[in-house]
Design a protein around this motif. Sequence first.
Motif: not given
Length: 145
Positions: A49-55, A57
């Motif tokens: 599980k990783i954070e969404n890099p396309y979100v 800021e």
Amino acid sequence: MISALALHRVATTFVANKISKSYFRTISKSSSDNSVGINVVVEDDMPIKIENPYVKEKRECILCRLGIEPDYKNVRLLSQFQSRYTGRIYGRHITGLCKHKQMRLEQEIAKAQSAGLMGYWTKEQEYVKDPKLFDPNHPFRPHKY
């Protein structure tokens, strides 16, 4: 009771034995209902599980980010949001402030002007060379006019 996922994993043991045993490990589980042991295959190479890099800021206005509350006595800060030549207050699309802070800023400027701390049409000369918080010629958002 065996879940469908457990049955799927048991069914994949036959395939796993043919492919390679390095990718799978077998866990022996016993059910409390019956004392039958079930071999369940769990993949070691599961996705992490990783954070969404396309979100994007969350954009915050400069006053919210720095925790500054506009005050009518802080004329140097208020003069940053007033035009040097006309004395008009810059709009939200230029300053990049949130709605709440822009409204507070306008109230505090009006309060400072009525108290005689700020001019109505011009900016104090000592505040002209202050560092810019924004560029009036390049607004944050396009204006509808």
